[in-house]
Scaffold this motif. Structure first.
Motif, PDB file in Angstrom:
ATOM      1  N   ILE A  70       0.865  -1.179   0.000  1.00 18.03           N
ATOM      2  CA  ILE A  70       0.000   0.000   0.000  1.00 18.03           C
ATOM      3  C   ILE A  70       0.902   1.230   0.000  1.00 18.03           C
ATOM      4  CG2 ILE A  70      -1.806   1.260   1.215  1.00 18.03           C
ATOM      5  CD1 ILE A  70      -2.665  -1.488   2.392  1.00 18.03           C
ATOM      6  N   ILE A  71       0.730   2.042  -1.034  1.00 20.45           N
ATOM      7  CA  ILE A  71       1.587   3.213  -1.241  1.00 20.45           C
ATOM      8  C   ILE A  71       0.731   4.472  -1.122  1.00 20.45           C
ATOM      9  CG2 ILE A  71       3.163   4.378  -2.835  1.00 20.45           C
ATOM     10  CD1 ILE A  71       3.456   1.616  -4.277  1.00 20.45           C
ATOM     11  N   PRO A  72       1.025   5.329  -0.144  1.00 24.47           N
ATOM     12  CA  PRO A  72       0.251   6.560  -0.023  1.00 24.47           C
ATOM     13  C   PRO A  72       0.673   7.572  -1.090  1.00 24.47           C
ATOM     14  CG  PRO A  72       1.982   6.529   1.622  1.00 24.47           C
ATOM     15  CD  PRO A  72       2.034   5.203   0.902  1.00 24.47           C
ATOM     16  N   ASN A  73      -0.258   8.401  -1.493  1.00 24.80           N
ATOM     17  CA  ASN A  73       0.021   9.448  -2.468  1.00 24.80           C
ATOM     18  C   ASN A  73       0.857  10.563  -1.833  1.00 24.80           C
ATOM     19  OD1 ASN A  73      -0.175  10.714  -4.955  1.00 24.80           O
ATOM     20  ND2 ASN A  73      -2.098  11.699  -4.475  1.00 24.80           N
ATOM     21  N   TYR A 113      10.849   9.864   0.418  1.00 20.57           N
ATOM     22  CA  TYR A 113      11.841   8.811   0.158  1.00 20.57           C
ATOM     23  C   TYR A 113      11.130   7.463   0.004  1.00 20.57           C
ATOM     24  CZ  TYR A 113      15.224   5.171   1.185  1.00 20.57           C
ATOM     25  OH  TYR A 113      15.969   4.026   1.134  1.00 20.57           O
ATOM     26  N   CYS A 114      10.249   7.150   0.928  1.00 22.80           N
ATOM     27  CA  CYS A 114       9.535   5.871   0.909  1.00 22.80           C
ATOM     28  C   CYS A 114       8.684   5.738  -0.350  1.00 22.80           C
ATOM     29  CB  CYS A 114       8.629   5.741   2.132  1.00 22.80           C
ATOM     30  SG  CYS A 114       9.485   5.847   3.706  1.00 22.80           S
ATOM     31  N   ILE A 115       7.978   6.797  -0.667  1.00 21.96           N
ATOM     32  CA  ILE A 115       7.088   6.789  -1.828  1.00 21.96           C
ATOM     33  C   ILE A 115       7.887   6.612  -3.111  1.00 21.96           C
ATOM     34  CG2 ILE A 115       5.461   8.180  -3.162  1.00 21.96           C
ATOM     35  CD1 ILE A 115       4.554   9.353  -0.407  1.00 21.96           C
ATOM     36  N   ASP A 116       8.998   7.331  -3.238  1.00 20.35           N
ATOM     37  CA  ASP A 116       9.847   7.193  -4.425  1.00 20.35           C
ATOM     38  C   ASP A 116      10.373   5.765  -4.572  1.00 20.35           C
ATOM     39  OD1 ASP A 116       9.454   9.843  -5.115  1.00 20.35           O
ATOM     40  OD2 ASP A 116      11.376  10.526  -4.299  1.00 20.35           O
ATOM     41  N   GLU A 117      10.845   5.187  -3.470  1.00 25.25           N
ATOM     42  CA  GLU A 117      11.341   3.803  -3.496  1.00 25.25           C
ATOM     43  C   GLU A 117      10.221   2.843  -3.899  1.00 25.25           C
ATOM     44  OE1 GLU A 117      14.430   2.329  -2.944  1.00 25.25           O
ATOM     45  OE2 GLU A 117      15.224   4.362  -2.995  1.00 25.25           O
ATOM     46  N   ALA A 118       9.035   3.066  -3.362  1.00 28.38           N
ATOM     47  CA  ALA A 118       7.906   2.182  -3.655  1.00 28.38           C
ATOM     48  C   ALA A 118       7.491   2.269  -5.119  1.00 28.38           C
ATOM     49  CB  ALA A 118       6.733   2.527  -2.744  1.00 28.38           C
ATOM     50  N   PHE A 119       7.463   3.477  -5.675  1.00 28.53           N
ATOM     51  CA  PHE A 119       7.092   3.615  -7.080  1.00 28.53           C
ATOM     52  C   PHE A 119       8.136   2.967  -7.995  1.00 28.53           C
ATOM     53  CE2 PHE A 119       4.032   6.940  -5.781  1.00 28.53           C
ATOM     54  CZ  PHE A 119       2.928   6.464  -6.467  1.00 28.53           C
ATOM     55  N   GLN A 120       9.409   3.107  -7.667  1.00 26.95           N
ATOM     56  CA  GLN A 120      10.452   2.437  -8.457  1.00 26.95           C
ATOM     57  C   GLN A 120      10.283   0.921  -8.380  1.00 26.95           C
ATOM     58  OE1 GLN A 120      14.386   3.786  -7.356  1.00 26.95           O
ATOM     59  NE2 GLN A 120      13.792   5.925  -7.515  1.00 26.95           N
ATOM     60  N   PHE A 121      10.002   0.429  -7.186  1.00 31.84           N
ATOM     61  CA  PHE A 121       9.793  -0.998  -6.978  1.00 31.84           C
ATOM     62  C   PHE A 121       8.563  -1.474  -7.759  1.00 31.84           C
ATOM     63  CE2 PHE A 121       8.111  -4.571  -4.438  1.00 31.84           C
ATOM     64  CZ  PHE A 121       9.210  -5.414  -4.479  1.00 31.84           C
ATOM     65  N   ALA A 122       7.503  -0.693  -7.728  1.00 32.73           N
ATOM     66  CA  ALA A 122       6.277  -1.050  -8.451  1.00 32.73           C
ATOM     67  C   ALA A 122       6.545  -1.119  -9.954  1.00 32.73           C
ATOM     68  CB  ALA A 122       5.170  -0.041  -8.152  1.00 32.73           C
ATOM     69  N   ILE A 130      -1.199  -0.991  -4.295  1.00 34.22           N
ATOM     70  CA  ILE A 130      -2.410  -0.197  -4.111  1.00 34.22           C
ATOM     71  C   ILE A 130      -1.985   1.221  -3.757  1.00 34.22           C
ATOM     72  CG2 ILE A 130      -4.525   0.102  -2.790  1.00 34.22           C
ATOM     73  CD1 ILE A 130      -4.557  -2.929  -2.450  1.00 34.22           C
ATOM     74  N   ILE A 131      -2.359   2.160  -4.610  1.00 43.30           N
ATOM     75  CA  ILE A 131      -2.038   3.565  -4.409  1.00 43.30           C
ATOM     76  C   ILE A 131      -3.237   4.218  -3.722  1.00 43.30           C
ATOM     77  CG2 ILE A 131      -1.269   5.703  -5.511  1.00 43.30           C
ATOM     78  CD1 ILE A 131       0.536   3.224  -6.124  1.00 43.30           C
ATOM     79  N   THR A 132      -2.982   4.899  -2.611  1.00 45.13           N
ATOM     80  CA  THR A 132      -4.059   5.574  -1.894  1.00 45.13           C
ATOM     81  C   THR A 132      -3.908   7.082  -2.044  1.00 45.13           C
ATOM     82  OG1 THR A 132      -2.835   5.720   0.197  1.00 45.13           O
ATOM     83  CG2 THR A 132      -4.140   3.728  -0.174  1.00 45.13           C
ATOM     84  N   SER A 133      -5.016   7.768  -1.867  1.00 48.17           N
ATOM     85  CA  SER A 133      -5.003   9.227  -1.924  1.00 48.17           C
ATOM     86  C   SER A 133      -6.235   9.765  -1.226  1.00 48.17           C
ATOM     87  CB  SER A 133      -4.987   9.714  -3.369  1.00 48.17           C
ATOM     88  OG  SER A 133      -5.019  11.124  -3.404  1.00 48.17           O
ATOM     89  N   ASP A 134      -6.076  10.904  -0.555  1.00 46.92           N
ATOM     90  CA  ASP A 134      -7.224  11.573   0.048  1.00 46.92           C
ATOM     91  C   ASP A 134      -7.873  12.538  -0.927  1.00 46.92           C
ATOM     92  OD1 ASP A 134      -6.930  10.265   2.475  1.00 46.92           O
ATOM     93  OD2 ASP A 134      -5.578  11.777   3.275  1.00 46.92           O
ATOM     94  N   ASN A 175       0.886   7.690   6.290  1.00 44.45           N
ATOM     95  CA  ASN A 175       1.905   8.367   5.493  1.00 44.45           C
ATOM     96  C   ASN A 175       3.122   7.502   5.196  1.00 44.45           C
ATOM     97  OD1 ASN A 175       0.415  10.690   5.243  1.00 44.45           O
ATOM     98  ND2 ASN A 175       1.255  11.596   7.094  1.00 44.45           N
ATOM     99  N   TYR A 176       3.088   6.252   5.590  1.00 46.21           N
ATOM    100  CA  TYR A 176       4.170   5.320   5.309  1.00 46.21           C
ATOM    101  C   TYR A 176       3.623   4.147   4.502  1.00 46.21           C
ATOM    102  CZ  TYR A 176       6.909   7.825   8.782  1.00 46.21           C
ATOM    103  OH  TYR A 176       7.576   8.790   9.465  1.00 46.21           O
ATOM    104  N   LEU A 177       4.530   3.376   3.947  1.00 47.91           N
ATOM    105  CA  LEU A 177       4.152   2.181   3.204  1.00 47.91           C
ATOM    106  C   LEU A 177       3.660   1.107   4.166  1.00 47.91           C
ATOM    107  CD1 LEU A 177       7.352   1.899   0.960  1.00 47.91           C
ATOM    108  CD2 LEU A 177       5.220   3.074   0.423  1.00 47.91           C
TER     109      LEU A 177
END
Length: 125
Positions: A21-24, A29-38, A50-54, A90-92
């Motif tokens: 689960i990746i927050p928008n 740093y975490c989000i960038d790493e997760a998107f590269q991994f995805a 799963i990308i989340t967003s408010d 706010n974290y993975l």
């Protein structure tokens, strides 16, 4: 599993693998790493992203090409299922499932992101 099913993804009820689960918004740093991994693991049937967003998903969608956006294991939580069941932060969050049941849930803090994603990568090859 509800997160995947309610967002109309094609997954078997006895799925064994991972959900990341990746927050928008949150730890950049975490989000960038997760998107590269995805991006590296799109269409791998052993993991779902799963990308989340408010608000909206524009910022997340621009990270992917049109072809990548059609990956079966890339899900945008437009129905806010993660928030409804308390999996929005706010974290993975890394969920491990075995035969359709939750085996573990790990909230990945910045210091552990690379190590955890590396371990997942080794197990989904």
């Amino acid at each position: 599993m509800d997160i995947i099913i309610q967002n109309e993804a094609d997954v078997s009820e006895d799925f064994s693998g991972y959900i990341l689960i990746i927050p928008n918004e949150g730890c950049h740093y975490c989000i960038d790493e997760a998107f590269q991994f995805a991006k590296k693991n799109l269409n791998n049937r052993q993991i779902y992203f799963i990308i989340t967003s408010d608000f909206d998903f524009k910022r997340s969608k621009v990270r992917f090409s049109q072809n990548e956006l059609s990956a079966k294991n890339l899900i945008f939580d437009t129905k806010q299922v993660c928030s409804k069941i308390g999996l929005r932060q706010n974290y993975l969050i890394l969920l491990t499932l075995k035969n359709g049941s939750l085996e573990s849930q790990n909230n990945l803090v910045p210091d552990d992101v690379k190590k955890n994603l590396y371990q997942v990568q080794k197990s989904i090859k």
